[in-house]
Design an enzyme around this catalytic site. Structure first.
Site, PDB file in Angstrom:
ATOM      1  N   GLN A  65      19.869  -6.270   3.187  1.00  8.14           N
ATOM      2  CA  GLN A  65      18.531  -5.813   3.559  1.00  8.14           C
ATOM      3  C   GLN A  65      17.676  -5.751   2.298  1.00  8.14           C
ATOM      4  O   GLN A  65      18.135  -5.306   1.252  1.00  8.14           O
ATOM      5  CB  GLN A  65      18.623  -4.430   4.206  1.00  8.14           C
ATOM      6  N   HIS A 113      16.847  10.448  -1.505  1.00  8.38           N
ATOM      7  CA  HIS A 113      17.334   9.915  -0.237  1.00  8.38           C
ATOM      8  C   HIS A 113      18.697   9.256  -0.421  1.00  8.38           C
ATOM      9  O   HIS A 113      19.014   8.763  -1.495  1.00  8.38           O
ATOM     10  CB  HIS A 113      16.379   8.855   0.305  1.00  8.38           C
ATOM     11  N   LYS A 161      22.241   0.139  -3.881  1.00  6.89           N
ATOM     12  CA  LYS A 161      20.902  -0.445  -3.980  1.00  6.89           C
ATOM     13  C   LYS A 161      20.712  -1.090  -5.347  1.00  6.89           C
ATOM     14  O   LYS A 161      21.261  -0.627  -6.347  1.00  6.89           O
ATOM     15  CB  LYS A 161      19.824   0.633  -3.829  1.00  6.89           C
ATOM     16  N   TYR A 198      13.596  -3.177  -3.349  1.00 11.12           N
ATOM     17  CA  TYR A 198      15.026  -2.903  -3.490  1.00 11.12           C
ATOM     18  C   TYR A 198      15.844  -3.594  -2.413  1.00 11.12           C
ATOM     19  O   TYR A 198      15.400  -3.801  -1.296  1.00 11.12           O
ATOM     20  CB  TYR A 198      15.322  -1.407  -3.519  1.00 11.12           C
ATOM     21  N   GLU A 244      20.799   9.238   7.626  1.00 14.25           N
ATOM     22  CA  GLU A 244      19.959   9.556   6.474  1.00 14.25           C
ATOM     23  C   GLU A 244      20.133  11.012   6.066  1.00 14.25           C
ATOM     24  O   GLU A 244      20.354  11.889   6.890  1.00 14.25           O
ATOM     25  CB  GLU A 244      18.498   9.175   6.715  1.00 14.25           C
ATOM     26  N   ASP A 273      10.283  14.964   3.092  1.00 12.98           N
ATOM     27  CA  ASP A 273      10.827  15.204   1.758  1.00 12.98           C
ATOM     28  C   ASP A 273      10.611  16.637   1.291  1.00 12.98           C
ATOM     29  O   ASP A 273      11.366  17.143   0.461  1.00 12.98           O
ATOM     30  CB  ASP A 273      10.230  14.226   0.752  1.00 12.98           C
TER      31      ASP A 273
END
Length: 182
Positions: free
Chosen positions: A47, A62, A72, A132, A143, A170
């Site tokens: 992705q 996150h 990542k 990313y 998540e 957040d």
């Protein structure tokens, strides 16, 4: 490609080889064969994401948990960020430790973030394009995160609190202690 180790295990700064001529520049942002040869790590990105943010935007901390955890490879296409990671792997020698690095369009640094890390960044330029790659697909149910201003992590975000732009989500994340139950 130059690879520099950070104080956190398997978290790496990658400087691509840049080719310049009268047309401009070219660089390979990722090469699986070279990455595996240089690091001993195997990663299969599935992705590719991009965000555009104005100055003061703080995204994170996150992460995806469980079977949807993600490694990542992050970079700045335009602008500048301070990128911050925290090692949340309880079996790691660097559990709970943080690392930060400035990523911008001038230094072309990339940061490889292994699975099990919380990730955040703050934009330091008027407009930032942040890109990313992830080695696993996003899953809303997996998540998680940690509040950006956690006292135990003690991050200097380089901007006054009143200049920070955060999502409502957040602002409501748990502390490091609550997240890790430690």
């Amino acid at each position: 490609m130059q690879i520099k180790k950070t104080p956190l295990k398997d978290c790496l700064i990658i400087k691509p080889r840049i080719f310049e001529d009268n047309r401009g520049t070219f660089f390979e942002s990722f090469n699986e064969e070279t990455f595996q040869k240089e690091t001993g790590l195997q990663v299969n990105f599935v992705q590719d994401n991009q965000s555009i943010s104005k100055k003061g935007t703080l995204r994170g901390f996150h992460l995806q948990t469980g079977e949807h955890a993600q490694a990542k490879l992050v970079r700045v296409v335009k602008g500048e960020v301070m990128d911050v990671v925290v090692d949340l792997r309880e079996d790691s020698d660097t559990f709970g430790e943080t690392f930060s690095v400035i990523l911008n369009e001038q230094n072309n640094f990339q940061l490889f973030i292994p699975r099990g890390f919380g990730h955040a960044f703050i934009t330091l330029s008027e407009e930032t394009i942040f890109a990313y790659k992830c080695d696993n697909y996003y899953n809303k149910e997996s998540e998680a995160g940690i509040i950006y201003n956690d006292e135990q992590l003690d991050i200097d975000w380089h901007l006054p609190k009143e200049q920070l732009i955060l999502s409502e989500k957040d602002k409501e994340l748990p502390s490091f202690k609550e997240f890790t139950n430690s």
